[in-house]
Design an enzyme around this catalytic site. Structure first.
Site, PDB file in Angstrom:
ATOM      1  N   LYS A  31       2.189 -15.825  28.511  1.00 56.21           N
ATOM      2  CA  LYS A  31       2.886 -15.916  30.558  1.00 56.21           C
ATOM      3  C   LYS A  31       1.505 -17.018  31.022  1.00 56.21           C
ATOM      4  CE  LYS A  31       1.781 -14.422  34.203  1.00 56.21           C
ATOM      5  NZ  LYS A  31       1.115 -14.885  35.284  1.00 56.21           N
ATOM      6  N   GLU A  55     -10.348 -20.247  24.841  1.00 60.37           N
ATOM      7  CA  GLU A  55     -11.163 -21.351  24.805  1.00 60.37           C
ATOM      8  C   GLU A  55     -11.197 -21.681  26.526  1.00 60.37           C
ATOM      9  OE1 GLU A  55     -11.291 -24.411  26.756  1.00 60.37           O
ATOM     10  OE2 GLU A  55      -9.444 -24.916  26.730  1.00 60.37           O
ATOM     11  N   CYS A  79     -11.279 -28.689  30.901  1.00 55.31           N
ATOM     12  CA  CYS A  79     -12.333 -27.537  30.428  1.00 55.31           C
ATOM     13  C   CYS A  79     -13.168 -28.584  29.515  1.00 55.31           C
ATOM     14  CB  CYS A  79     -12.316 -26.903  29.871  1.00 55.31           C
ATOM     15  SG  CYS A  79     -10.875 -26.819  28.710  1.00 55.31           S
ATOM     16  N   GLU A  88     -18.822 -24.707  37.051  1.00 58.21           N
ATOM     17  CA  GLU A  88     -18.325 -25.917  36.754  1.00 58.21           C
ATOM     18  C   GLU A  88     -17.063 -26.387  38.295  1.00 58.21           C
ATOM     19  OE1 GLU A  88     -14.572 -26.458  32.863  1.00 58.21           O
ATOM     20  OE2 GLU A  88     -14.403 -23.898  34.045  1.00 58.21           O
TER      21      GLU A  88
END
Length: 488
Positions: free
Chosen positions: A185, A261, A295, A392
């Site tokens: 997906k 992850e 990331c 983040e």
């Protein structure tokens, strides 16, 4: 051919349907999903908007194909992967344009991602031939121990929008090498790159049902019937920690093998003995790769107080010189953020820091006009309570904060729930080893601003994830270990 015609032609070569059991087909009900260019806000394609029924059909196809694919010849799996490695490089120009149109990054960055994506298929084409078990005498000499490695079974992959090709190949590569079937997906913002990849795999001879692609506007609605099905044996997700936690919880129902992850908050440590020119070069790579939407992006710069001011000024000079624009334009360095929500989040973090006393050396605001552009930004004098140090950023913003000792630097770097990657710059080898060992991260870039490598294990600790992608460790995520006790 005009630029507009070339862009339209590239998009039109990509399938717009779901791939289920070797057939390209419309979504149940015929609904479609608009894909937009984040540099203009305009729709560039309409693709199938998959449903839970489509998700079930995709898993059915993967389950049906597993038995035969799981015992296929390693040579065949290896050759398929290598053929697609070659195809990705042959078609790099059009694939890079496609990626830029749906994601926004510059053409040169998209080409770099295509090359990086291809490397996973080259690496795992070799790993397919190196799947090892072993045979040995039992310790008491009365029998033998036989250990086999077998494919874990049908897998479900959920990939993000920021690296729409590479985050797929580093899951698909080891799964194909191991003999697992798959449902994938892709992110609703950037499905075209994955659809193009699926077409290449099909053309390379991947059997029907081994890879199934379900695109859709609701990841939750598509994922629920797949994850809850006891026939699924593996879940791999790349994305936020918040979503990852929910998926881990859902996967517990059937005790799925999981790879996660997740988010990062990468510290970039600069000690006073480092070569400042090398540091700035590495900082620009670590911060501005993929517009900061990575990331692994350096999220906060912890710099020795004696050189923090000079570092910040040099970084601001470099950041301020970057050309911002649509990724298809010549010499553009920084494209748009993925959507307005992401741009608003970046704006909020910068405003929060400035309101609390931080100083903005360059940038600091959204750019007016079409698209989701934000100025490359450098912040200094940041108070400890600023959100930009703990959340983040996922954008072109570099917060710089000083430290007075090695111990303080390590403590500041580790002061986060995340533990994906850190960067360290020093010319003192003893310090380098002490700091690398003291950092609570799964990866460290020592005197370099890039850690991604198809032949190395990528992944984090703490709330940055579970498992590894890439390297020899990557294929082990798709294998089960079976022990056979042999009676002589």
């Amino acid at each position: 051919m005009s630029i507009a015609t070339e862009e339209k032609s590239v998009v039109e070569t990509v399938p717009s349907q779901l791939l289920i059991g070797g057939e390209w087909r419309d979504a149940t009900g015929g609904e479609t999903l608009a894909v937009e260019d984040p540099a203009t806000g305009e729709t560039i394609a309409e693709i199938a908007d998959g449903t839970p029924e489509d998700a079930k059909a995709a898993l059915d196809a993967a389950v049906e194909a597993q038995a035969e694919w799981g015992v296929s010849a390693a040579n065949d799996r290896s050759e398929i992967l290598y053929r697609v490695f070659e195809a990705l490089n042959d078609k790099a120009d059009e694939l890079a344009l496609l990626m830029t149109l749906e994601m926004g990054k510059s053409i040169k960055e998209s080409k770099a991602e295509i090359a990086y994506s291809a490397e996973f298929f080259r690496w795992f084409s070799g790993e397919a031939l190196r799947l090892e078990g072993y045979y040995k005498a039992a310790a008491n000499g009365a029998g033998r121990v036989l250990v086999l490695r077998q494919p874990v079974g049908p897998c479900y992959f959920i990939t993000p929008w920021n690296f729409p090709m590479a985050m797929g190949t580093r899951k698909l590569g080891p799964a194909i090498a191991a003999g697992c079937t798959m449902v994938i997906k892709p992110a609703k913002n950037t499905p075209l790159s994955m659809l193009a990849l699926a077409k290449l795999l099909e053309e390379a001879g991947l059997p029907p049902g081994v890879l199934n692609v379900v695109t859709g506007s609701s990841s939750g609605e598509i994922s629920e019937p797949i994850i809850s099905d006891p026939r699924l044996r593996k879940l791999s997700f790349t994305g936020s920690t918040e979503v990852g936690r929910k998926l881990i919880e859902q996967s517990a129902q059937n005790v799925l093998k999981v790879s996660m992850e997740l988010g990062g908050n990468a510290p970039f440590l600069v000690f006073d003995d480092a070569d400042l020119d090398d540091v700035i070069e590495g900082a620009m790579i670590a911060k501005m790769r993929n517009i900061g939407e990575a990331c692994t992006s350096a999220n906060r710069f912890h710099v020795a107080s004696s050189i923090a001011g000079e570092f910040a000024e040099k970084l601001a000079e470099k950041m301020g010189a970057l050309k911002v624009g649509r990724g298809t334009e010549e010499d553009v360095d920084v494209g748009p953020l993925i959507d307005e929500d992401q741009r608003e989040k970046v704006s909020e973090l910068v405003s929060d820091a400035v309101d609390k006393g931080a100083k903005c050396l360059v940038g600091g605001k959204a750019i007016d006009g079409a698209g989701y552009f934000y100025e490359p930004t450098v912040l200094t004098d940041i108070p400890d309570g600023a959100r930009v140090l703990s959340e983040e950023i996922f954008g072109p913003v570099a917060p710089v904060k000083g430290f007075d000792s090695e111990e303080e630097a390590i403590a500041a770097a580790n002061d986060t729930e995340y533990g994906l990657v850190a960067y360290v710059y020093t010319r003192d080898i003893k310090r380098a080893l002490r700091v690398c060992e003291g950092l609570e991260t799964g990866m460290v870039g020592l005197n370099q601003g890039m850690v991604s490598n198809a032949g190395a294990p990528f992944g984090g600790v703490k709330q940055s994830g579970i498992g590894r992608e890439g390297g020899n460790e990557g294929v082990h995520e798709y294998l089960e270990t079976k022990y056979v006790a042999v009676n002589l």
